[in-house]
Design a protein around this motif. Structure first.
Motif, PDB file in Angstrom:
ATOM      1  N   ALA A 128       0.827  -1.209   0.000  1.00  0.00           N
ATOM      2  CA  ALA A 128       0.000   0.000   0.000  1.00  0.00           C
ATOM      3  C   ALA A 128       0.859   1.256   0.000  1.00  0.00           C
ATOM      4  N   GLN A 129       1.904   1.276   0.827  1.00  0.00           N
ATOM      5  CA  GLN A 129       2.764   2.453   0.906  1.00  0.00           C
ATOM      6  C   GLN A 129       3.505   2.700  -0.412  1.00  0.00           C
ATOM      7  N   THR A 130       3.972   1.639  -1.032  1.00  0.00           N
ATOM      8  CA  THR A 130       4.683   1.813  -2.299  1.00  0.00           C
ATOM      9  C   THR A 130       3.735   2.286  -3.392  1.00  0.00           C
ATOM     10  N   LEU A 131       2.525   1.743  -3.421  1.00  0.00           N
ATOM     11  CA  LEU A 131       1.534   2.209  -4.394  1.00  0.00           C
ATOM     12  C   LEU A 131       1.208   3.680  -4.168  1.00  0.00           C
ATOM     13  N   GLN A 132       1.050   4.072  -2.898  1.00  0.00           N
ATOM     14  CA  GLN A 132       0.751   5.467  -2.582  1.00  0.00           C
ATOM     15  C   GLN A 132       1.867   6.400  -3.045  1.00  0.00           C
ATOM     16  N   SER A 133       3.101   5.926  -2.977  1.00  0.00           N
ATOM     17  CA  SER A 133       4.241   6.764  -3.352  1.00  0.00           C
ATOM     18  C   SER A 133       4.242   7.108  -4.838  1.00  0.00           C
ATOM     19  N   VAL A 134       3.528   6.320  -5.638  1.00  0.00           N
ATOM     20  CA  VAL A 134       3.433   6.611  -7.078  1.00  0.00           C
ATOM     21  C   VAL A 134       2.036   7.108  -7.451  1.00  0.00           C
ATOM     22  N   GLY A 135       1.267   7.500  -6.425  1.00  0.00           N
ATOM     23  CA  GLY A 135      -0.026   8.133  -6.680  1.00  0.00           C
ATOM     24  C   GLY A 135      -1.204   7.201  -6.807  1.00  0.00           C
ATOM     25  N   ILE A 136      -1.030   5.927  -6.454  1.00  0.00           N
ATOM     26  CA  ILE A 136      -2.151   4.978  -6.478  1.00  0.00           C
ATOM     27  C   ILE A 136      -2.596   4.755  -5.040  1.00  0.00           C
ATOM     28  N   MET A 137      -3.798   5.161  -4.721  1.00  0.00           N
ATOM     29  CA  MET A 137      -4.295   5.079  -3.349  1.00  0.00           C
ATOM     30  C   MET A 137      -5.151   3.828  -3.177  1.00  0.00           C
ATOM     31  N   PRO A 138      -4.655   2.809  -2.470  1.00  0.00           N
ATOM     32  CA  PRO A 138      -5.467   1.622  -2.231  1.00  0.00           C
ATOM     33  C   PRO A 138      -6.800   1.986  -1.581  1.00  0.00           C
ATOM     34  N   GLY A 139      -7.852   1.393  -2.092  1.00  0.00           N
ATOM     35  CA  GLY A 139      -9.191   1.694  -1.606  1.00  0.00           C
ATOM     36  C   GLY A 139      -9.977   2.554  -2.559  1.00  0.00           C
ATOM     37  N   GLU A 140      -9.294   3.305  -3.429  1.00  0.00           N
ATOM     38  CA  GLU A 140     -10.002   4.114  -4.418  1.00  0.00           C
ATOM     39  C   GLU A 140     -10.469   3.230  -5.578  1.00  0.00           C
ATOM     40  N   PHE A 141      -9.526   2.697  -6.326  1.00  0.00           N
ATOM     41  CA  PHE A 141      -9.901   1.729  -7.354  1.00  0.00           C
ATOM     42  C   PHE A 141      -9.088   0.439  -7.253  1.00  0.00           C
ATOM     43  N   VAL A 142      -7.994   0.471  -6.501  1.00  0.00           N
ATOM     44  CA  VAL A 142      -7.195  -0.729  -6.259  1.00  0.00           C
ATOM     45  C   VAL A 142      -7.502  -1.262  -4.857  1.00  0.00           C
ATOM     46  N   HIS A 143      -7.820  -2.552  -4.786  1.00  0.00           N
ATOM     47  CA  HIS A 143      -8.201  -3.167  -3.514  1.00  0.00           C
ATOM     48  C   HIS A 143      -7.255  -4.329  -3.225  1.00  0.00           C
ATOM     49  N   LEU A 144      -6.630  -4.307  -2.051  1.00  0.00           N
ATOM     50  CA  LEU A 144      -5.680  -5.340  -1.661  1.00  0.00           C
ATOM     51  C   LEU A 144      -6.360  -6.395  -0.800  1.00  0.00           C
ATOM     52  N   HIS A 145      -6.018  -7.668  -1.054  1.00  0.00           N
ATOM     53  CA  HIS A 145      -6.615  -8.783  -0.327  1.00  0.00           C
ATOM     54  C   HIS A 145      -5.530  -9.729   0.165  1.00  0.00           C
ATOM     55  N   ASP A 146      -5.761 -10.322   1.339  1.00  0.00           N
ATOM     56  CA  ASP A 146      -4.877 -11.350   1.868  1.00  0.00           C
ATOM     57  C   ASP A 146      -5.212 -12.703   1.253  1.00  0.00           C
ATOM     58  N   THR A 147      -4.227 -13.588   1.246  1.00  0.00           N
ATOM     59  CA  THR A 147      -4.477 -15.004   0.983  1.00  0.00           C
ATOM     60  C   THR A 147      -3.898 -15.795   2.145  1.00  0.00           C
ATOM     61  N   ASP A 148      -4.182 -17.091   2.190  1.00  0.00           N
ATOM     62  CA  ASP A 148      -3.805 -17.876   3.349  1.00  0.00           C
ATOM     63  C   ASP A 148      -3.327 -19.262   2.918  1.00  0.00           C
ATOM     64  N   ALA A 149      -2.457 -19.840   3.706  1.00  0.00           N
ATOM     65  CA  ALA A 149      -1.940 -21.170   3.385  1.00  0.00           C
ATOM     66  C   ALA A 149      -2.919 -22.273   3.733  1.00  0.00           C
ATOM     67  N   GLU A 150      -3.945 -21.954   4.535  1.00  0.00           N
ATOM     68  CA  GLU A 150      -4.877 -22.990   5.003  1.00  0.00           C
ATOM     69  C   GLU A 150      -6.323 -22.741   4.608  1.00  0.00           C
ATOM     70  N   GLU A 151      -6.694 -21.487   4.411  1.00  0.00           N
ATOM     71  CA  GLU A 151      -8.089 -21.145   4.166  1.00  0.00           C
ATOM     72  C   GLU A 151      -8.264 -20.494   2.795  1.00  0.00           C
ATOM     73  N   PRO A 152      -9.277 -20.914   2.033  1.00  0.00           N
ATOM     74  CA  PRO A 152      -9.491 -20.310   0.718  1.00  0.00           C
ATOM     75  C   PRO A 152     -10.102 -18.921   0.835  1.00  0.00           C
ATOM     76  N   THR A 153      -9.837 -18.085  -0.155  1.00  0.00           N
ATOM     77  CA  THR A 153     -10.520 -16.802  -0.227  1.00  0.00           C
ATOM     78  C   THR A 153     -11.951 -17.037  -0.705  1.00  0.00           C
ATOM     79  N   LYS A 154     -12.802 -16.077  -0.488  1.00  0.00           N
ATOM     80  CA  LYS A 154     -14.182 -16.172  -0.940  1.00  0.00           C
ATOM     81  C   LYS A 154     -14.225 -16.305  -2.463  1.00  0.00           C
ATOM     82  N   LEU A 155     -15.086 -17.175  -2.949  1.00  0.00           N
ATOM     83  CA  LEU A 155     -15.264 -17.311  -4.390  1.00  0.00           C
ATOM     84  C   LEU A 155     -15.947 -16.053  -4.928  1.00  0.00           C
ATOM     85  N   VAL A 156     -15.267 -15.338  -5.804  1.00  0.00           N
ATOM     86  CA  VAL A 156     -15.780 -14.058  -6.276  1.00  0.00           C
ATOM     87  C   VAL A 156     -15.742 -14.012  -7.807  1.00  0.00           C
ATOM     88  N   MET A 157     -16.538 -13.126  -8.362  1.00  0.00           N
ATOM     89  CA  MET A 157     -16.592 -12.932  -9.813  1.00  0.00           C
ATOM     90  C   MET A 157     -15.550 -11.917 -10.233  1.00  0.00           C
TER      91      MET A 157
END
Length: 262
Positions: free
Chosen positions: A232-261
């Motif tokens: 997020a900080q590196t994106l902000q440094s080049v003028g991309i603000m996470p949450g505006e149009f870029v959304h960051l998500h975690d992944t996990d070694a044990e649990e799947p992410t929600k099935l999304v379109m």
């Protein structure tokens, strides 16, 4: 087109992608039993898989390939060098389930088009995939030492990215790994750091609703919060603000992410 990052990390990797009656997984780096559990968590039937798309022969990407192929009669796709490298590990897979997916090619499965592209990793002939349908695009790339302009050109403008954010450089350098392992991870055939992931992302995201799934985090040299903050900080440094149009998500070694379109 829908997808879920079933598992992502140094202990095993798999990404599920479906479109209509087509359903694929990119890699199967967990045991057959664990893969079945992950499918149940996203309410999908593993028996309906159209194929397994293999990226490279490292065990955290192929551990369950042979078991799933034999138990559920699932086709397996890989390039020639990867087939040669992984065959001793995955065991016997019937010839009618062994399919070639050459580097830098596109194969169509119904309305879903899958494109392969090479990456820089210490494997026989590593490659990853982008998925295209109805003008929408999903890019999966989780093992590469750097992101070349050619790779960026292929993944650029995706609506969703499953992208490597393997390590924090300081944690890796100060950690307990032997120097030979550290050097391998930091090399051009190793893994992308949090900061390098963000720099690459800043070059390929378009100004539209975009989702980035930070993937393949090292269990010893990274943390979800740290990866998300660093990117997020590196994106902000080049003028991309996470949450505006870029959304960051975690992944996990044990649990799947929600099935999304996409």
């Amino acid at each position: 087109m829908k997808f879920s990052v079933l598992a992502s990390g140094s202990t095993g990797n798999a990404v599920y992608v479906e479109s209509g009656d087509q359903a694929f997984i990119v890699d199967a780096g967990l045991t057959g039993k664990k893969m079945e559990q992950l499918f149940a968590k996203i309410d999908r039937d593993i028996k309906k898989l159209s194929g397994i798309l293999v990226t490279h022969e490292h065990s955290d990407h192929i551990k369950g390939v042979g078991v799933l192929a034999r138990k559920y009669n699932v086709p397996v796709f890989a390039n020639e060098k990867t087939w040669q490298a992984m065959t001793p590990s995955v065991g016997n897979i019937p010839l009618d389930q062994r399919f070639q997916f050459n580097m830098e090619t596109v194969q169509a499965f119904g309305t879903l088009e899958i494109e392969s592209f090479g990456v820089s990793h210490d494997a026989a002939d590593p490659m990853f995939y982008t998925f295209h349908e109805n003008g929408r695009k999903l890019a999966v790339i989780t093992d590469t030492g750097y992101v070349s302009d050619r790779m960026k050109g292929i993944i650029r403008g995706a609506d969703a990215f499953v992208f490597e954010s393997n390590h924090d450089v300081n944690m890796l350098q100060m950690g307990s790994y032997p120097w030979s392992t550290k050097r391998r991870i930091l090399s051009d055939v190793g893994h992308v750091s949090n900061e390098d992931a963000a720099i690459a992302m800043s070059d390929v995201v378009f100004e539209k609703d975009t989702h980035i799934y930070l993937s393949h985090l090292s269990k010893d040299n990274n943390m979800k919060d740290l990866a998300r903050l660093s990117v997020a900080q590196t994106l902000q440094s080049v003028g991309i603000m996470p949450g505006e149009f870029v959304h960051l998500h975690d992944t996990d070694a044990e649990e799947p992410t929600k099935l999304v379109m996409v």
